[in-house]
Design a protein around this motif. Structure first.
Motif, PDB file in Angstrom:
ATOM      1  N   GLN A  70       0.800  -1.224   0.000  1.00 45.89           N
ATOM      2  CA  GLN A  70       0.000   0.000   0.000  1.00 45.89           C
ATOM      3  C   GLN A  70       0.837   1.281   0.000  1.00 45.89           C
ATOM      4  O   GLN A  70       0.435   2.274  -0.598  1.00 45.89           O
ATOM      5  CB  GLN A  70      -0.936   0.000   1.212  1.00 45.89           C
ATOM      6  CG  GLN A  70      -1.853  -1.207   1.277  1.00 45.89           C
ATOM      7  CD  GLN A  70      -2.758  -1.321   0.054  1.00 45.89           C
ATOM      8  OE1 GLN A  70      -3.260  -0.309  -0.444  1.00 45.89           O
ATOM      9  NE2 GLN A  70      -2.965  -2.539  -0.424  1.00 45.89           N
ATOM     10  N   LEU A  71       1.998   1.264   0.671  1.00 46.29           N
ATOM     11  CA  LEU A  71       2.842   2.465   0.733  1.00 46.29           C
ATOM     12  C   LEU A  71       3.943   2.438  -0.319  1.00 46.29           C
ATOM     13  O   LEU A  71       4.711   3.391  -0.423  1.00 46.29           O
ATOM     14  CB  LEU A  71       3.465   2.601   2.131  1.00 46.29           C
ATOM     15  CG  LEU A  71       2.504   2.545   3.318  1.00 46.29           C
ATOM     16  CD1 LEU A  71       3.253   2.765   4.617  1.00 46.29           C
ATOM     17  CD2 LEU A  71       1.381   3.560   3.163  1.00 46.29           C
ATOM     18  N   HIS A 176       9.203   4.009   8.689  1.00 43.09           N
ATOM     19  CA  HIS A 176      10.258   5.027   8.700  1.00 43.09           C
ATOM     20  C   HIS A 176      11.548   4.500   8.087  1.00 43.09           C
ATOM     21  O   HIS A 176      12.148   5.145   7.212  1.00 43.09           O
ATOM     22  CB  HIS A 176      10.510   5.480  10.146  1.00 43.09           C
ATOM     23  CG  HIS A 176      11.484   6.609  10.277  1.00 43.09           C
ATOM     24  ND1 HIS A 176      11.101   7.895  10.545  1.00 43.09           N
ATOM     25  CD2 HIS A 176      12.844   6.643  10.186  1.00 43.09           C
ATOM     26  CE1 HIS A 176      12.168   8.682  10.600  1.00 43.09           C
ATOM     27  NE2 HIS A 176      13.240   7.935  10.393  1.00 43.09           N
ATOM     28  N   GLU A 177      11.983   3.330   8.541  1.00 45.30           N
ATOM     29  CA  GLU A 177      13.269   2.817   8.080  1.00 45.30           C
ATOM     30  C   GLU A 177      13.219   2.357   6.620  1.00 45.30           C
ATOM     31  O   GLU A 177      14.192   2.510   5.878  1.00 45.30           O
ATOM     32  CB  GLU A 177      13.737   1.681   8.992  1.00 45.30           C
ATOM     33  CG  GLU A 177      13.932   2.087  10.445  1.00 45.30           C
ATOM     34  CD  GLU A 177      14.942   3.209  10.649  1.00 45.30           C
ATOM     35  OE1 GLU A 177      15.746   3.479   9.729  1.00 45.30           O
ATOM     36  OE2 GLU A 177      14.921   3.844  11.714  1.00 45.30           O
ATOM     37  N   LEU A 178      12.095   1.816   6.188  1.00 46.25           N
ATOM     38  CA  LEU A 178      11.968   1.451   4.774  1.00 46.25           C
ATOM     39  C   LEU A 178      11.945   2.688   3.883  1.00 46.25           C
ATOM     40  O   LEU A 178      12.380   2.639   2.728  1.00 46.25           O
ATOM     41  CB  LEU A 178      10.718   0.612   4.553  1.00 46.25           C
ATOM     42  CG  LEU A 178      10.780  -0.835   5.033  1.00 46.25           C
ATOM     43  CD1 LEU A 178       9.427  -1.514   4.862  1.00 46.25           C
ATOM     44  CD2 LEU A 178      11.858  -1.629   4.293  1.00 46.25           C
ATOM     45  N   ALA A 179      11.444   3.809   4.422  1.00 44.85           N
ATOM     46  CA  ALA A 179      11.477   5.054   3.653  1.00 44.85           C
ATOM     47  C   ALA A 179      12.918   5.453   3.357  1.00 44.85           C
ATOM     48  O   ALA A 179      13.219   5.960   2.265  1.00 44.85           O
ATOM     49  CB  ALA A 179      10.760   6.163   4.412  1.00 44.85           C
ATOM     50  N   HIS A 180      13.827   5.224   4.310  1.00 40.26           N
ATOM     51  CA  HIS A 180      15.243   5.521   4.052  1.00 40.26           C
ATOM     52  C   HIS A 180      15.783   4.655   2.920  1.00 40.26           C
ATOM     53  O   HIS A 180      16.645   5.092   2.149  1.00 40.26           O
ATOM     54  CB  HIS A 180      16.062   5.288   5.317  1.00 40.26           C
ATOM     55  CG  HIS A 180      15.922   6.365   6.350  1.00 40.26           C
ATOM     56  ND1 HIS A 180      16.033   7.704   6.053  1.00 40.26           N
ATOM     57  CD2 HIS A 180      15.693   6.299   7.693  1.00 40.26           C
ATOM     58  CE1 HIS A 180      15.880   8.423   7.158  1.00 40.26           C
ATOM     59  NE2 HIS A 180      15.657   7.587   8.159  1.00 40.26           N
ATOM     60  N   LEU A 309       3.822  18.344  -0.514  1.00 42.77           N
ATOM     61  CA  LEU A 309       4.208  17.683  -1.764  1.00 42.77           C
ATOM     62  C   LEU A 309       3.332  16.459  -2.012  1.00 42.77           C
ATOM     63  O   LEU A 309       2.901  16.204  -3.149  1.00 42.77           O
ATOM     64  CB  LEU A 309       5.686  17.287  -1.697  1.00 42.77           C
ATOM     65  CG  LEU A 309       6.289  16.686  -2.967  1.00 42.77           C
ATOM     66  CD1 LEU A 309       6.228  17.678  -4.122  1.00 42.77           C
ATOM     67  CD2 LEU A 309       7.738  16.252  -2.708  1.00 42.77           C
ATOM     68  N   PHE A 310       3.052  15.704  -0.971  1.00 43.25           N
ATOM     69  CA  PHE A 310       2.194  14.521  -1.095  1.00 43.25           C
ATOM     70  C   PHE A 310       0.805  14.930  -1.572  1.00 43.25           C
ATOM     71  O   PHE A 310       0.202  14.281  -2.432  1.00 43.25           O
ATOM     72  CB  PHE A 310       2.114  13.815   0.259  1.00 43.25           C
ATOM     73  CG  PHE A 310       1.383  12.508   0.250  1.00 43.25           C
ATOM     74  CD1 PHE A 310       1.946  11.366  -0.310  1.00 43.25           C
ATOM     75  CD2 PHE A 310       0.121  12.406   0.819  1.00 43.25           C
ATOM     76  CE1 PHE A 310       1.269  10.149  -0.304  1.00 43.25           C
ATOM     77  CE2 PHE A 310      -0.555  11.196   0.824  1.00 43.25           C
ATOM     78  CZ  PHE A 310       0.018  10.069   0.261  1.00 43.25           C
ATOM     79  N   TRP A 317       1.416   7.538  -3.874  1.00 42.62           N
ATOM     80  CA  TRP A 317       2.751   7.276  -3.334  1.00 42.62           C
ATOM     81  C   TRP A 317       3.818   7.214  -4.418  1.00 42.62           C
ATOM     82  O   TRP A 317       4.917   7.754  -4.248  1.00 42.62           O
ATOM     83  CB  TRP A 317       2.747   5.985  -2.521  1.00 42.62           C
ATOM     84  CG  TRP A 317       2.111   6.113  -1.174  1.00 42.62           C
ATOM     85  CD1 TRP A 317       0.877   5.651  -0.797  1.00 42.62           C
ATOM     86  CD2 TRP A 317       2.651   6.781  -0.023  1.00 42.62           C
ATOM     87  NE1 TRP A 317       0.623   5.977   0.512  1.00 42.62           N
ATOM     88  CE2 TRP A 317       1.692   6.670   1.023  1.00 42.62           C
ATOM     89  CE3 TRP A 317       3.838   7.448   0.227  1.00 42.62           C
ATOM     90  CZ2 TRP A 317       1.902   7.196   2.292  1.00 42.62           C
ATOM     91  CZ3 TRP A 317       4.052   7.993   1.498  1.00 42.62           C
ATOM     92  CH2 TRP A 317       3.090   7.858   2.508  1.00 42.62           C
ATOM     93  N   VAL A 318       3.540   6.577  -5.522  1.00 43.28           N
ATOM     94  CA  VAL A 318       4.549   6.436  -6.578  1.00 43.28           C
ATOM     95  C   VAL A 318       4.926   7.808  -7.135  1.00 43.28           C
ATOM     96  O   VAL A 318       6.108   8.127  -7.312  1.00 43.28           O
ATOM     97  CB  VAL A 318       4.042   5.503  -7.693  1.00 43.28           C
ATOM     98  CG1 VAL A 318       5.046   5.463  -8.852  1.00 43.28           C
ATOM     99  CG2 VAL A 318       3.821   4.093  -7.134  1.00 43.28           C
ATOM    100  N   ARG A 319       3.924   8.630  -7.416  1.00 44.18           N
ATOM    101  CA  ARG A 319       4.193   9.977  -7.896  1.00 44.18           C
ATOM    102  C   ARG A 319       4.927  10.801  -6.850  1.00 44.18           C
ATOM    103  O   ARG A 319       5.820  11.598  -7.160  1.00 44.18           O
ATOM    104  CB  ARG A 319       2.888  10.666  -8.296  1.00 44.18           C
ATOM    105  CG  ARG A 319       2.284  10.147  -9.590  1.00 44.18           C
ATOM    106  CD  ARG A 319       0.879  10.704  -9.815  1.00 44.18           C
ATOM    107  NE  ARG A 319       0.823  12.158  -9.659  1.00 44.18           N
ATOM    108  CZ  ARG A 319      -0.307  12.855  -9.615  1.00 44.18           C
ATOM    109  NH1 ARG A 319      -1.482  12.214  -9.686  1.00 44.18           N
ATOM    110  NH2 ARG A 319      -0.278  14.168  -9.482  1.00 44.18           N
TER     111      ARG A 319
END
Length: 357
Positions: A70-71, A176-180, A309-310, A317-319
């Motif tokens: 989903q994210l 959070h950590e996967l966002a990095h 921005l979101f 999410w992809v954009r």
């Protein structure tokens, strides 16, 4: 995996950024962590493991699947592994500033770029480094860290250090950590942490909605924001103080007064608006110095800009990630100006529409 680890080790040992002994403890600590990993599915299926641990891991994997599906966060083995390292923190970070400065003593690394701390896998080593820095007249702070990201170089595990958290906090850590891993900009901590914090917050909001849960209480969020604002206000007062041509003794007196005002303002806010909630008492009552203030502002400085921005990208999410990558490709002054522009737009929207986040 061994070849990849050794190749990375050679890079850091030959880089010349710091001593071989420091990099050796980083390498041995990371190697210990890698060797301790095992698939979460195996731990869940093992009846000899504590039932509470197994149930906690089951919930973590639901959040992990949500993160990728989903994210649109990386779909790899990170946080699908578990490691028990037998201590409460995975590393201890040492922050340091000059006595009359809020600028951190930065340390530069070949992969992660420059960061505002030195990390140690041993608490004793961190304390030793802190003692040496204090002897040099610096302000120093040590903070235990329960998790970190290797930015996709390795599959990062869920660790025993996280097992005292609730299911939702563990989910937010995974986001959070996967966002990095999704995007990381070398040498810009404020950008990286604000981006990951926005993904964590928006991801958590969507995760709660997907399970039919109400949004997080506005009161709890307001308390957090008010506490952080107290710290940021104190930083601003100290920055103004340190910019003045004052003798050292006068500077020290002004510094002590700023920290005393912080404690008084906190107590007034706690007692008059929070109903005596003491959740931040332990932090506020410890000895104060510049270094203790460093993490504040780094993790959420630009969060409203990423929220704007979101929204501009239609909540896609992809954009959004594509736009973040484009933003990260700008030169530093242009990137900061664009972030400030987004921040201003977010604040204008919040003023026009009460309740807008």
């Amino acid at each position: 995996m061994i070849r990849r680890f050794l190749a990375g080790l050679m890079v850091v040992l030959l880089s010349g950024c710091s001593s071989v002994s420091y990099y050796s403890q980083l390498a041995s600590g990371q190697w210990e962590l890698l060797c301790a990993r095992q698939p979460v599915a195996e731990v869940i299926a093992d009846p000899a493991r504590p039932q509470g641990l197994r149930e906690h891991l089951v919930q973590s994997q639901k959040a992990r699947t949500f993160a990728s599906q989903q994210l649109h966060l990386p779909d790899n083995q990170s946080y699908r592994l578990y490691a028990d390292i037998g201590r409460p923190y995975v590393v201890w970070n040492v922050f340091a500033t000059q006595e009359f400065s809020l600028s951190p003593e930065n340390h530069c690394f070949p992969i992660a770029g420059c960061v505002a701390y030195h990390g140690y896998y041993s608490q004793g080593a961190a304390r030793g480094e802190a003692a040496l820095l204090r002897q040099q007249g610096m302000d120093v702070s040590i903070g235990g860290v329960e998790a970190y990201s290797t930015l996709g170089w390795f599959n990062d595990p869920i660790m025993n250090t996280m097992m005292h958290w609730g299911d939702e906090r563990l989910a937010t850590l995974i986001f959070h950590e996967l966002a990095h891993q999704r995007f990381y900009l070398k040498d810009d901590t404020g950008f990286n942490e604000s981006f990951a914090t926005f993904v964590e917050q928006e991801g958590t909001r969507q995760w709660r909605a997907a399970r039919g849960l109400a949004p997080v209480s506005d009161a709890a969020l307001q308390q957090r924001d008010q506490f952080i604002q107290l710290i940021l206000d104190t930083r601003k007062r100290l920055e103004n103080l340190y910019a003045q041509p004052l003798p050292a003794e006068a500077m020290r007196a002004g510094k002590a007064a700023a920290f005393e005002r912080l404690r008084n303002d906190y107590q007034q806010l706690r007692d008059s608006q929070w109903g005596g909630d003491k959740r931040y008492d332990a932090w506020i009552n410890q000895p104060m110095n510049n270094a203790r203030l460093l993490p504040f502002g780094l993790y959420d400085q630009w969060v409203p800009a990423f929220a704007a921005l979101f929204r501009q990208e239609g909540g896609d999410w992809v954009r959004f990630y594509r736009a973040v990558q484009a933003l990260g490709g700008l030169a530093a002054p242009e990137r900061k100006a664009r972030l400030q522009q987004l921040m201003n737009g977010h604040q204008e929207m919040a003023a026009e529409a009460p309740g807008y986040k």
